[in-house]
Scaffold this active site. Structure first.
Site, PDB file in Angstrom:
ATOM      1  N   LYS A 173      32.717  24.660  35.127  1.00  0.00           N
ATOM      2  CA  LYS A 173      34.089  24.854  34.626  1.00  0.00           C
ATOM      3  C   LYS A 173      34.943  25.584  35.670  1.00  0.00           C
ATOM      4  O   LYS A 173      36.046  25.152  35.997  1.00  0.00           O
ATOM      5  CB  LYS A 173      34.072  25.651  33.303  1.00  0.00           C
ATOM      6  CG  LYS A 173      33.276  24.994  32.195  1.00  0.00           C
ATOM      7  CD  LYS A 173      33.289  25.804  30.911  1.00  0.00           C
ATOM      8  CE  LYS A 173      32.627  27.156  30.993  1.00  0.00           C
ATOM      9  NZ  LYS A 173      31.145  27.103  31.215  1.00  0.00           N
ATOM     10  N   ARG A 192      35.321  28.855  22.110  1.00  0.00           N
ATOM     11  CA  ARG A 192      33.868  28.810  22.254  1.00  0.00           C
ATOM     12  C   ARG A 192      33.166  28.686  20.919  1.00  0.00           C
ATOM     13  O   ARG A 192      31.934  28.694  20.866  1.00  0.00           O
ATOM     14  CB  ARG A 192      33.426  30.106  22.918  1.00  0.00           C
ATOM     15  CG  ARG A 192      32.898  29.899  24.313  1.00  0.00           C
ATOM     16  CD  ARG A 192      32.588  31.258  24.870  1.00  0.00           C
ATOM     17  NE  ARG A 192      31.575  31.183  25.857  1.00  0.00           N
ATOM     18  CZ  ARG A 192      31.839  31.167  27.173  1.00  0.00           C
ATOM     19  NH1 ARG A 192      33.060  31.170  27.613  1.00  0.00           N
ATOM     20  NH2 ARG A 192      30.837  31.149  28.001  1.00  0.00           N
ATOM     21  N   ARG A 248      24.019  31.193  41.863  1.00  0.00           N
ATOM     22  CA  ARG A 248      25.462  31.342  42.102  1.00  0.00           C
ATOM     23  C   ARG A 248      25.781  32.689  42.765  1.00  0.00           C
ATOM     24  O   ARG A 248      25.219  33.727  42.408  1.00  0.00           O
ATOM     25  CB  ARG A 248      26.218  31.266  40.768  1.00  0.00           C
ATOM     26  CG  ARG A 248      27.699  31.598  40.903  1.00  0.00           C
ATOM     27  CD  ARG A 248      28.482  31.288  39.667  1.00  0.00           C
ATOM     28  NE  ARG A 248      27.882  31.858  38.473  1.00  0.00           N
ATOM     29  CZ  ARG A 248      28.234  31.510  37.242  1.00  0.00           C
ATOM     30  NH1 ARG A 248      29.152  30.595  37.044  1.00  0.00           N
ATOM     31  NH2 ARG A 248      27.645  32.067  36.202  1.00  0.00           N
ATOM     32  N   ARG A 266      26.799  37.783  39.640  1.00  0.00           N
ATOM     33  CA  ARG A 266      27.277  38.286  38.345  1.00  0.00           C
ATOM     34  C   ARG A 266      26.125  38.950  37.575  1.00  0.00           C
ATOM     35  O   ARG A 266      24.999  38.481  37.622  1.00  0.00           O
ATOM     36  CB  ARG A 266      27.826  37.114  37.508  1.00  0.00           C
ATOM     37  CG  ARG A 266      29.330  37.000  37.562  1.00  0.00           C
ATOM     38  CD  ARG A 266      29.843  35.730  36.972  1.00  0.00           C
ATOM     39  NE  ARG A 266      29.408  35.432  35.616  1.00  0.00           N
ATOM     40  CZ  ARG A 266      29.810  34.374  34.915  1.00  0.00           C
ATOM     41  NH1 ARG A 266      30.664  33.531  35.447  1.00  0.00           N
ATOM     42  NH2 ARG A 266      29.368  34.144  33.696  1.00  0.00           N
ATOM     43  N   ARG A 322      22.594  32.734  26.771  1.00  0.00           N
ATOM     44  CA  ARG A 322      23.916  32.065  26.870  1.00  0.00           C
ATOM     45  C   ARG A 322      23.792  30.586  26.509  1.00  0.00           C
ATOM     46  O   ARG A 322      24.680  30.021  25.857  1.00  0.00           O
ATOM     47  CB  ARG A 322      24.481  32.225  28.296  1.00  0.00           C
ATOM     48  CG  ARG A 322      25.006  33.632  28.555  1.00  0.00           C
ATOM     49  CD  ARG A 322      25.062  33.979  30.034  1.00  0.00           C
ATOM     50  NE  ARG A 322      25.977  33.141  30.792  1.00  0.00           N
ATOM     51  CZ  ARG A 322      25.986  33.106  32.133  1.00  0.00           C
ATOM     52  NH1 ARG A 322      25.135  33.844  32.822  1.00  0.00           N
ATOM     53  NH2 ARG A 322      26.851  32.341  32.746  1.00  0.00           N
TER      54      ARG A 322
HETATM   55  P1  AP5 Z   1      30.552  27.382  37.833  1.00  0.00           P
HETATM   56  O1  AP5 Z   1      31.686  26.509  38.171  1.00  0.00           O
HETATM   57  O2  AP5 Z   1      30.633  28.812  38.181  1.00  0.00           O
HETATM   58  O3  AP5 Z   1      30.126  27.154  36.307  1.00  0.00           O
HETATM   59  P2  AP5 Z   1      30.826  27.611  34.948  1.00  0.00           P
HETATM   60  O4  AP5 Z   1      30.805  26.443  34.034  1.00  0.00           O
HETATM   61  O5  AP5 Z   1      32.126  28.268  35.220  1.00  0.00           O
HETATM   62  O6  AP5 Z   1      29.727  28.629  34.463  1.00  0.00           O
HETATM   63  P3  AP5 Z   1      29.859  30.099  33.862  1.00  0.00           P
HETATM   64  O7  AP5 Z   1      28.496  30.726  34.035  1.00  0.00           O
HETATM   65  O8  AP5 Z   1      31.021  30.833  34.440  1.00  0.00           O
HETATM   66  O9  AP5 Z   1      30.110  29.790  32.386  1.00  0.00           O
HETATM   67  P4  AP5 Z   1      29.963  30.702  31.185  1.00  0.00           P
HETATM   68  O10 AP5 Z   1      30.598  29.878  30.160  1.00  0.00           O
HETATM   69  O11 AP5 Z   1      28.554  31.121  30.916  1.00  0.00           O
HETATM   70  O12 AP5 Z   1      30.661  32.081  31.646  1.00  0.00           O
HETATM   71  P5  AP5 Z   1      32.056  32.759  31.294  1.00  0.00           P
HETATM   72  O13 AP5 Z   1      32.479  33.529  32.457  1.00  0.00           O
HETATM   73  O14 AP5 Z   1      32.977  31.761  30.688  1.00  0.00           O
HETATM   74  O15 AP5 Z   1      29.258  26.731  38.557  1.00  0.00           O
HETATM   75  C1  AP5 Z   1      27.972  27.337  38.410  1.00  0.00           C
HETATM   76  C2  AP5 Z   1      27.177  27.151  39.723  1.00  0.00           C
HETATM   77  O16 AP5 Z   1      26.926  25.758  39.949  1.00  0.00           O
HETATM   78  C3  AP5 Z   1      27.896  27.663  40.980  1.00  0.00           C
HETATM   79  O17 AP5 Z   1      26.933  28.201  41.843  1.00  0.00           O
HETATM   80  C4  AP5 Z   1      28.517  26.385  41.582  1.00  0.00           C
HETATM   81  O18 AP5 Z   1      28.665  26.498  42.968  1.00  0.00           O
HETATM   82  C5  AP5 Z   1      27.491  25.331  41.184  1.00  0.00           C
HETATM   83  N1  AP5 Z   1      28.073  24.004  40.926  1.00  0.00           N
HETATM   84  C6  AP5 Z   1      29.199  23.733  40.204  1.00  0.00           C
HETATM   85  N2  AP5 Z   1      29.408  22.396  40.147  1.00  0.00           N
HETATM   86  C7  AP5 Z   1      28.372  21.804  40.827  1.00  0.00           C
HETATM   87  C8  AP5 Z   1      28.002  20.467  41.110  1.00  0.00           C
HETATM   88  N3  AP5 Z   1      28.740  19.432  40.708  1.00  0.00           N
HETATM   89  N4  AP5 Z   1      26.860  20.244  41.815  1.00  0.00           N
HETATM   90  C9  AP5 Z   1      26.109  21.271  42.246  1.00  0.00           C
HETATM   91  N5  AP5 Z   1      26.392  22.579  42.026  1.00  0.00           N
HETATM   92  C10 AP5 Z   1      27.512  22.838  41.319  1.00  0.00           C
HETATM   93  O19 AP5 Z   1      31.651  33.731  30.110  1.00  0.00           O
HETATM   94  C11 AP5 Z   1      30.808  34.851  30.331  1.00  0.00           C
HETATM   95  C12 AP5 Z   1      30.631  35.634  29.046  1.00  0.00           C
HETATM   96  O20 AP5 Z   1      31.892  36.161  28.595  1.00  0.00           O
HETATM   97  C13 AP5 Z   1      30.096  34.838  27.849  1.00  0.00           C
HETATM   98  O21 AP5 Z   1      28.685  34.736  27.867  1.00  0.00           O
HETATM   99  C14 AP5 Z   1      30.625  35.669  26.676  1.00  0.00           C
HETATM  100  O22 AP5 Z   1      29.821  36.801  26.449  1.00  0.00           O
HETATM  101  C15 AP5 Z   1      31.986  36.138  27.179  1.00  0.00           C
HETATM  102  N6  AP5 Z   1      33.073  35.214  26.767  1.00  0.00           N
HETATM  103  C16 AP5 Z   1      33.814  34.420  27.588  1.00  0.00           C
HETATM  104  N7  AP5 Z   1      34.682  33.669  26.878  1.00  0.00           N
HETATM  105  C17 AP5 Z   1      34.477  33.986  25.582  1.00  0.00           C
HETATM  106  C18 AP5 Z   1      35.042  33.532  24.349  1.00  0.00           C
HETATM  107  N8  AP5 Z   1      35.983  32.563  24.318  1.00  0.00           N
HETATM  108  N9  AP5 Z   1      34.608  34.089  23.195  1.00  0.00           N
HETATM  109  C19 AP5 Z   1      33.672  35.055  23.209  1.00  0.00           C
HETATM  110  N10 AP5 Z   1      33.069  35.508  24.319  1.00  0.00           N
HETATM  111  C20 AP5 Z   1      33.469  34.980  25.514  1.00  0.00           C
HETATM  112 MG    MG Z   2      32.901  30.200  34.974  1.00  0.00          MG
END
Ligand code: AP5
Ligand code: MG
Length: 207
Positions: A13, A88, A122, A152, A163
């Site tokens: 994402k 979410r 990552r 992270r 997660r």
């Molecule tokens: P990356 O692009 O970083 O993936 P991402 O989908 O952004 O993954 P996240 O881990 O950030 O998602 P998340 O939903 O767990 O975390 P968030 O910060 O939203 O890519 C990942 C890796 O893969 C990288 O190394 C990249 O280089 C590689 N990659 C990408 N595309 C690729 C490809 N095509 N091929 C190969 N490699 C690739 O949330 C964190 C926490 O915050 C949650 O757990 C929760 O506690 C809280 N939170 C956030 N939003 C909410 C909400 N709405 N409600 C309640 N709690 C929330």
């Molecule tokens: Mg992310």
């Protein structure tokens, strides 16, 4: 155009949000980034969010929905935005429908077996860029801004398992929610590189 980026942890994402922001000038709003900035700044929201994030659970809906509702009132959100990581669960999606007009939900599909390696490998930069150790060739600084990269706190195997469980039980049902609204478009990021995935997204956005 107002878009939701939906996908499991590690689906790409954030990676795709950077490319979409650059090419389509849409504002990137990531609730995960907002919480991490609050944790770093030692705010009350940050203190509350940290325990949930470390456990791989969702931060309470009232807090999260209020943050997004407020953020969407800023001037910079008037010309189109991408929501990364929100909504979410079903409640958040229903609340969002009350304060925003969403045009499209872009669902990034990835085989779950790839996610653990992607997340644990990552490395991120404070400027928002993220990398994978397999393509860094030993570099420890950001190619865009030169800052030191770091891992992270929630990118460890135990938290990632939690997660993924949270995603499967609470977030995945949103795929049907947006399909029933006729707003769902899906891309597959299995073996495709970030650029190949972006090409799929470009075809959808250019329609
Ligand atoms: P990356 O692009 O970083 O993936 P991402 O989908 O952004 O993954 P996240 O881990 O950030 O998602 P998340 O939903 O767990 O975390 P968030 O910060 O939203 O890519 C990942 C890796 O893969 C990288 O190394 C990249 O280089 C590689 N990659 C990408 N595309 C690729 C490809 N095509 N091929 C190969 N490699 C690739 O949330 C964190 C926490 O915050 C949650 O757990 C929760 O506690 C809280 N939170 C956030 N939003 C909410 C909400 N709405 N409600 C309640 N709690 C929330
Ligand atoms: Mg992310």
């Amino acid at each position: 155009m107002n878009i939701i980026l939906l996908g499991a942890p590690g689906a790409g994402k954030g990676t795709q949000a950077s490319k979409i922001a650059e090419n389509y000038k849409l504002l990137h709003i990531s609730t995960g980034d907002i919480f991490r900035a609050n944790i770093k700044g030692g705010t009350e929201i940050g203190k509350l969010a940290k325990s949930y994030i470390d456990a791989g659970k969702l931060v309470p809906d009232e807090v999260t929905c209020k943050i997004v509702e407020d953020r969407l009132t800023w001037d910079d959100a008037k010309h189109g935005y991408m929501l990364d990581g929100f909504p979410r669960n079903l409640y958040q999606a229903q609340q969002l429908d009350k304060f925003a007009n969403i045009d499209l939900c872009l669902n990034i599909n990835v085989d779950e077996a790839l996610l653990m390696d992607r997340i644990c490998g990552r490395r991120v930069c404070s400027c928002g860029e993220s990398y994978h150790v397999s393509t860094l060739n030993g570099a420890t600084t950001c190619a865009k801004c030169g800052s030191e990269l770091y891992q992270r706190a929630d990118d460890n195997p135990d938290t990632v398992k939690a997660r993924l469980e949270t995603y499967n039980t609470q977030t995945a049902p949103l795929i049907d929610y947006y399909k029933s609204q006729g707003k769902l478009a899906s891309v597959t990021s299995g073996k495709g590189s970030p650029d190949e995935v972006f090409e799929q997204i470009r075809k959808i956005l250019d329609k």
